[in-house]
Design a protein around this motif. Structure first.
Motif, PDB file in Angstrom:
ATOM      1  N   GLU A  90       1.893   7.360  -6.051  1.00 47.16           N
ATOM      2  CA  GLU A  90       0.969   8.595  -6.449  1.00 47.16           C
ATOM      3  C   GLU A  90       1.444  10.021  -5.862  1.00 47.16           C
ATOM      4  O   GLU A  90       1.538  10.749  -6.672  1.00 47.16           O
ATOM      5  CB  GLU A  90      -0.199   8.110  -5.535  1.00 47.16           C
ATOM      6  CG  GLU A  90      -1.218   9.094  -6.026  1.00 47.16           C
ATOM      7  CD  GLU A  90      -1.919   9.598  -4.645  1.00 47.16           C
ATOM      8  OE1 GLU A  90      -2.595  10.588  -4.723  1.00 47.16           O
ATOM      9  OE2 GLU A  90      -1.313   8.901  -3.618  1.00 47.16           O
ATOM     10  N   THR A 133       0.855  -1.316  -0.057  1.00 49.37           N
ATOM     11  CA  THR A 133       0.232  -0.053   0.119  1.00 49.37           C
ATOM     12  C   THR A 133       0.828   1.256  -0.089  1.00 49.37           C
ATOM     13  O   THR A 133       0.665   2.210  -0.698  1.00 49.37           O
ATOM     14  CB  THR A 133      -0.978  -0.028   1.198  1.00 49.37           C
ATOM     15  OG1 THR A 133      -1.400  -1.145   1.396  1.00 49.37           O
ATOM     16  CG2 THR A 133      -1.962   1.164   1.147  1.00 49.37           C
ATOM     17  N   ILE A 134       1.820   1.199   0.667  1.00 44.25           N
ATOM     18  CA  ILE A 134       2.970   2.328   0.959  1.00 44.25           C
ATOM     19  C   ILE A 134       3.368   2.595  -0.490  1.00 44.25           C
ATOM     20  O   ILE A 134       3.450   3.834  -0.974  1.00 44.25           O
ATOM     21  CB  ILE A 134       3.855   2.149   1.891  1.00 44.25           C
ATOM     22  CG1 ILE A 134       3.223   2.152   3.279  1.00 44.25           C
ATOM     23  CG2 ILE A 134       4.977   3.243   1.912  1.00 44.25           C
ATOM     24  CD1 ILE A 134       4.298   1.675   4.265  1.00 44.25           C
ATOM     25  N   ASP A 174      -8.420   1.665  -5.785  1.00 48.34           N
ATOM     26  CA  ASP A 174      -7.557   2.680  -5.328  1.00 48.34           C
ATOM     27  C   ASP A 174      -7.741   3.717  -6.181  1.00 48.34           C
ATOM     28  O   ASP A 174      -7.165   3.742  -7.503  1.00 48.34           O
ATOM     29  CB  ASP A 174      -6.131   2.134  -5.237  1.00 48.34           C
ATOM     30  CG  ASP A 174      -5.173   3.078  -4.632  1.00 48.34           C
ATOM     31  OD1 ASP A 174      -4.144   2.968  -4.162  1.00 48.34           O
ATOM     32  OD2 ASP A 174      -5.456   4.366  -4.514  1.00 48.34           O
ATOM     33  N   ARG A 224      -4.722   5.028   4.837  1.00 50.89           N
ATOM     34  CA  ARG A 224      -3.443   4.945   5.319  1.00 50.89           C
ATOM     35  C   ARG A 224      -2.962   6.442   5.341  1.00 50.89           C
ATOM     36  O   ARG A 224      -2.199   7.176   6.030  1.00 50.89           O
ATOM     37  CB  ARG A 224      -2.637   4.395   4.449  1.00 50.89           C
ATOM     38  CG  ARG A 224      -1.060   4.128   4.861  1.00 50.89           C
ATOM     39  CD  ARG A 224      -0.496   3.033   4.131  1.00 50.89           C
ATOM     40  NE  ARG A 224       0.917   3.168   4.986  1.00 50.89           N
ATOM     41  CZ  ARG A 224       1.175   2.565   6.150  1.00 50.89           C
ATOM     42  NH1 ARG A 224       0.748   1.183   6.247  1.00 50.89           N
ATOM     43  NH2 ARG A 224       2.374   2.570   6.805  1.00 50.89           N
ATOM     44  N   ASN A 225      -3.428   7.309   4.199  1.00 49.58           N
ATOM     45  CA  ASN A 225      -3.128   8.469   3.831  1.00 49.58           C
ATOM     46  C   ASN A 225      -3.564   9.236   5.086  1.00 49.58           C
ATOM     47  O   ASN A 225      -2.944  10.294   5.442  1.00 49.58           O
ATOM     48  CB  ASN A 225      -3.710   9.056   2.518  1.00 49.58           C
ATOM     49  CG  ASN A 225      -2.722   8.514   1.440  1.00 49.58           C
ATOM     50  OD1 ASN A 225      -1.778   7.755   1.383  1.00 49.58           O
ATOM     51  ND2 ASN A 225      -3.437   8.530   0.143  1.00 49.58           N
ATOM     52  N   LYS A 243      -8.396   1.088   2.097  1.00 51.73           N
ATOM     53  CA  LYS A 243      -7.177   1.268   2.717  1.00 51.73           C
ATOM     54  C   LYS A 243      -6.096   2.156   2.568  1.00 51.73           C
ATOM     55  O   LYS A 243      -5.558   2.771   3.202  1.00 51.73           O
ATOM     56  CB  LYS A 243      -6.428  -0.283   2.282  1.00 51.73           C
ATOM     57  CG  LYS A 243      -5.298  -0.547   3.059  1.00 51.73           C
ATOM     58  CD  LYS A 243      -4.801  -1.981   2.720  1.00 51.73           C
ATOM     59  CE  LYS A 243      -4.725  -2.315   1.342  1.00 51.73           C
ATOM     60  NZ  LYS A 243      -4.314  -3.663   1.062  1.00 51.73           N
ATOM     61  N   GLN A 244      -6.132   2.534   1.274  1.00 52.57           N
ATOM     62  CA  GLN A 244      -4.910   3.515   0.660  1.00 52.57           C
ATOM     63  C   GLN A 244      -5.720   4.731   1.354  1.00 52.57           C
ATOM     64  O   GLN A 244      -4.935   5.609   1.830  1.00 52.57           O
ATOM     65  CB  GLN A 244      -5.072   3.642  -0.556  1.00 52.57           C
ATOM     66  CG  GLN A 244      -4.050   4.614  -1.190  1.00 52.57           C
ATOM     67  CD  GLN A 244      -2.797   3.856  -1.404  1.00 52.57           C
ATOM     68  OE1 GLN A 244      -2.752   3.020  -2.161  1.00 52.57           O
ATOM     69  NE2 GLN A 244      -1.357   4.726  -1.129  1.00 52.57           N
ATOM     70  N   ARG A 246      -6.237   6.307  -6.592  1.00 51.89           N
ATOM     71  CA  ARG A 246      -4.840   7.232  -6.815  1.00 51.89           C
ATOM     72  C   ARG A 246      -4.323   6.841  -8.216  1.00 51.89           C
ATOM     73  O   ARG A 246      -3.726   7.804  -8.661  1.00 51.89           O
ATOM     74  CB  ARG A 246      -3.750   6.763  -5.763  1.00 51.89           C
ATOM     75  CG  ARG A 246      -4.317   6.879  -4.339  1.00 51.89           C
ATOM     76  CD  ARG A 246      -4.660   7.947  -4.155  1.00 51.89           C
ATOM     77  NE  ARG A 246      -5.135   7.917  -2.755  1.00 51.89           N
ATOM     78  CZ  ARG A 246      -5.659   9.001  -2.203  1.00 51.89           C
ATOM     79  NH1 ARG A 246      -5.718  10.273  -2.915  1.00 51.89           N
ATOM     80  NH2 ARG A 246      -6.276   8.931  -1.049  1.00 51.89           N
ATOM     81  N   GLY A 289       2.062   2.263  -3.294  1.00 48.68           N
ATOM     82  CA  GLY A 289       1.255   2.937  -4.323  1.00 48.68           C
ATOM     83  C   GLY A 289       1.154   4.303  -3.907  1.00 48.68           C
ATOM     84  O   GLY A 289       1.187   5.193  -4.848  1.00 48.68           O
ATOM     85  N   ARG A 290       1.197   4.721  -2.798  1.00 50.84           N
ATOM     86  CA  ARG A 290       1.014   6.081  -2.120  1.00 50.84           C
ATOM     87  C   ARG A 290       2.206   7.078  -2.580  1.00 50.84           C
ATOM     88  O   ARG A 290       2.467   7.853  -2.999  1.00 50.84           O
ATOM     89  CB  ARG A 290       0.887   5.943  -0.553  1.00 50.84           C
ATOM     90  CG  ARG A 290       1.052   7.481  -0.028  1.00 50.84           C
ATOM     91  CD  ARG A 290       0.897   7.290   1.318  1.00 50.84           C
ATOM     92  NE  ARG A 290       2.108   6.791   2.072  1.00 50.84           N
ATOM     93  CZ  ARG A 290       3.394   7.413   2.355  1.00 50.84           C
ATOM     94  NH1 ARG A 290       3.422   8.545   1.629  1.00 50.84           N
ATOM     95  NH2 ARG A 290       4.162   6.487   2.693  1.00 50.84           N
ATOM     96  N   ARG A 307      -1.665  -1.064  -8.875  1.00 52.86           N
ATOM     97  CA  ARG A 307      -2.848  -1.964  -8.791  1.00 52.86           C
ATOM     98  C   ARG A 307      -4.376  -1.651  -9.173  1.00 52.86           C
ATOM     99  O   ARG A 307      -4.561  -1.809 -10.131  1.00 52.86           O
ATOM    100  CB  ARG A 307      -3.028  -2.690  -7.266  1.00 52.86           C
ATOM    101  CG  ARG A 307      -1.773  -3.570  -6.796  1.00 52.86           C
ATOM    102  CD  ARG A 307      -2.104  -4.043  -5.627  1.00 52.86           C
ATOM    103  NE  ARG A 307      -3.125  -4.880  -5.735  1.00 52.86           N
ATOM    104  CZ  ARG A 307      -4.111  -5.314  -4.855  1.00 52.86           C
ATOM    105  NH1 ARG A 307      -3.611  -4.881  -3.609  1.00 52.86           N
ATOM    106  NH2 ARG A 307      -5.118  -6.175  -4.789  1.00 52.86           N
TER     107      ARG A 307
END
Lengths: 339, 341
Positions: A26, A19-20, A211, B127-128, B123-124, A213, A22-23, A102
């Protein structure tokens, strides 16, 4: 700490790291439009080339008659089995080494919905569930025929996996959808629940991807690409799976909402059993957004009574049509906004 | 990197209705998952605060814009205010266990358990939202946190009945995947809504709110036979009036039994046959709504068509999720926490 705990804990850490990743992608994506760093460029090109492939495949789609020769992905188990047992775990190691972006959203793939393949469940000597004198195979065919008429009125191209009472394997159904290059695959079934007092509707799709993002990234970068298709294919195959899951979820949500909103009015005891994921073979094998809708319950006596009435079956067909149209409209609107 | 600085591990159960925290310094707290912003200057002046959290927000709901950011187990998408509300709840919980902004404050490593549906969809987003509130952060699904804390990681089934959702999670000796989990939106909130409706059907003039109904449910909720009539008091045209809500309570509380039982009957046969019996006899009921009297037995009875089974309630539904999170936090390696920084 025992080995099992350690192993599971490591999986939880990996999932969070995924997940990180992905962040981080982004957050840096907005700065990369001109810098062209290799990793980020690779990310950015994924959706572009996805669109390229879709266009190429679209142009080359074969006629319906050739579906028998064209199944790319074989089903993962006995074609007569309704459920596949294969696991769909994500390979986190691969994801970390090459962090495929993803979650896909329709906004990343502004496509049009034109062809709907309807799949009336069961048929022939496969009766499906039975309730009194009613058989699932008969009801699903009737509802599918009603639905086909409604969709055709809207100018959509509709095909059906069967138009009469005959047995077709799940493999053949999926192959037909794939060969015809259907934009959506909607499988219609009637449920049977062990607790017979319960009546409910539920819609299945093959797993989640969400997601938002990546959408912006796709939007930013999808205008120009000098990449060849061959360079993209291996990457695309993986990401396309996620894309399908996301789209299938959207479609399932639309259809489930429409079914419940519509049927609850005439059938107040109806339960909204929600959108769920399950590895149905037809959903595993189809190569387009695909759902399996359990539109009613033959195990419930009142429901059985309702299903025997044409107006209720028509109601179900109309609700399904609204859900499908709603999904198609979402796509069109997003396409218009993006253009 | 954590270096030689003191470390505080915390496990947080970020729930739709209540949020709980367990910390490695022994502190445990639970709050209502509400955040309220004073609606205007006057309210701000009266309340003397810019933001109210938990019970305080609910108690002053007439003067605040009250938010419960995780409705139906999901953070409302696109709402900055809800994201802020999640952050505020987390910050408040951390403050309760002694985390300060002080430079000498320990490094905080938090495991946050969230409803399985939010884990799947938001989830994302979460998390942010939570990033920056602690030094290192791990997000897990709530049923998984419960299973981890109870050492029930192999061949068990956790049913976490919260306010917004009921989450099912089959533990198969691996991190639960999509196919291991199910979510229903019948849970505490749906009981409250139905109970409110049923009481108003019987007493159309009763002045009742969902908050009152929720309290009554928590105190008197039952499934099966009533031990005694459920009588409460609420104003009718301003006058406190006794109301008999026994039937309404029974109907509302029992409304979740069938969908949960159905899902159980649907889920269990999908497990590998050799493990089905073991899982059937290791069903764990957690979450605030699981405390409704008679619910455990009703669900256990529902297993009869499959040959019976055993449904056990967790000892402490309020803190089991947070304790599970804390156990994960304590078991994770320093190197793993460094990766999650």
């Amino acid at each position: 700490m025992d080995r099992l705990k350690r192993q599971i804990l490591r999986q939880a850490v990996d999932e969070n790291l995924s997940t990180i990743e992905g962040r981080r992608l982004e957050s840096s994506a907005s700065n990369v439009t001109t810098s062209g760093r290799p990793t980020l460029l690779r990310w950015a090109l994924v959706p572009i080339l996805a669109v390229v492939l879709v266009v190429v495949v679209w142009a080359a789609r074969p006629p319906l008659e050739s579906w028998q020769q064209a199944s790319r992905k074989p089903p993962q188990s006995d074609p007569t089995a309704r459920l596949a047992t294969a696991s769909h775990e994500v390979d986190l190691t691969d994801r970390l080494l090459f962090p495929v972006p993803r979650p896909m959203d329709m906004r990343a793939f502004p496509l049009e919905v034109r062809r709907i393949l309807l799949d009336p469940g069961h048929g022939g000597d496969d009766h499906g569930t039975l309730g009194g004198a009613l058989a699932e195979k008969t009801l699903t065919l009737d509802i599918a025929q009603r639905l086909a008429k409604l969709l055709e009125k809207d100018g959509l191209e509709v095909e059906m996996t069967r138009r009469d009472d005959r047995r077709i394997s799940l493999k053949e159904r999926a192959a037909q959808a794939n060969a015809w290059q259907a934009d959506l695959f909607v499988s219609i079934h009637i449920n049977w629940l062990a607790t017979r007092q319960v009546r409910g509707i539920e819609t299945y799709y093959l797993g989640p991807t969400d997601d938002p993002r990546l959408i912006e990234l796709a939007r930013l970068e999808n205008r120009q690409s000098g990449y060849r298709l061959a360079e993209m294919k291996p990457l695309l195959e993986e990401i396309y799976t996620d894309y399908l899951q996301g789209q299938s979820l959207q479609l399932a949500q639309r259809v489930q909402r429409s079914l419940f909103a519509s049927l609850h009015k005439v059938n107040p005891q109806l339960k909204n059993r929600g959108v769920k994921t399950a590895p149905f073979v037809v959903l595993v094998s189809t190569e387009m957004p695909a759902i399996l809708a359990e539109v009613s319950c033959l195990s419930n006596q009142e429901e059985e009574e309702l299903l025997s009435r044409p107006y209720y079956r028509d109601h179900i067909a109309q609700a399904l049509a609204r859900g499908i149209r709603g999904y198609a409209d979402d796509i069109h609107q997003i396409e218009e906004k993006g253009s | 990197m954590s270096g030689s600085k003191e470390v505080l591990n915390v496990g947080i159960d970020l729930g739709t209705s209540r949020s709980a925290v367990s910390a490695s310094n022994g502190q445990q707290h639970v709050i209502e998952s509400y955040v309220g912003w004073p609606v205007d200057m006057v309210a701000r002046k009266v309340l003397k605060k810019d933001i109210l959290i938990g019970d305080e927000a609910v108690a002053n709901r007439a003067m605040v814009d009250l938010r419960r950011p995780l409705e139906r187990g999901l953070i409302k998408e696109g709402s900055e205010k809800d994201i802020t509300a999640v952050k505020e709840i987390l910050n408040h919980l951390l403050k309760l266990v002694g985390v300060s902004k002080d430079k000498k404050a320990p490094t905080v490593r938090a495991v946050v358990g969230i409803p399985a549906e939010a884990m799947r969809v938001n989830k994302q987003h979460l998390r942010n939202a939570l990033q920056g509130t602690v030094d290192s952060l791990m997000i897990v699904s709530e049923p998984f946190a419960v299973a981890y804390g109870l050492d029930a990681l192999l061949n068990s089934l956790v049913i976490d009945i919260g306010a917004g959702t009921t989450d099912f999670c089959v533990m198969r000796g691996r991190l639960p995947t999509e196919e291991d989990q199910r979510t229903l939106t019948v849970a505490g909130d749906s009981i409250d809504e139905l109970l409110l409706k049923l009481i108003l059907q019987k007493y159309p003039d009763a002045q009742i709110t969902v908050y009152m109904v929720r309290q009554w449910k928590e105190k008197h909720g039952f499934v099966g036979s009533a031990q005694q009539p459920v009588k409460v008091t609420a104003p009718i045209k301003g006058r406190p009036t006794p109301l008999d809500i026994t039937d309404a309570m029974k109907t509302a509380c029992e409304s979740i039994v069938e969908p949960i039982a159905e899902t159980l009957l649907d889920l269990l046969p999908r497990i590998e046959p050799e493990f089905q019996e073991q899982v059937r006899n290791s069903i764990i009921l957690s979450g605030g709504t699981s405390q409704i009297a008679g619910l455990r037995k009703a669900l256990q009875d529902s297993l009869e068509p499959l040959g019976g089974g055993a449904v056990k309630s967790v000892k402490n539904p309020v803190f089991d999720g947070a304790d599970g999170g804390l156990a994960i936090a304590l078991d994770a390696l320093d190197s793993e926490w460094d990766q999650l920084t």
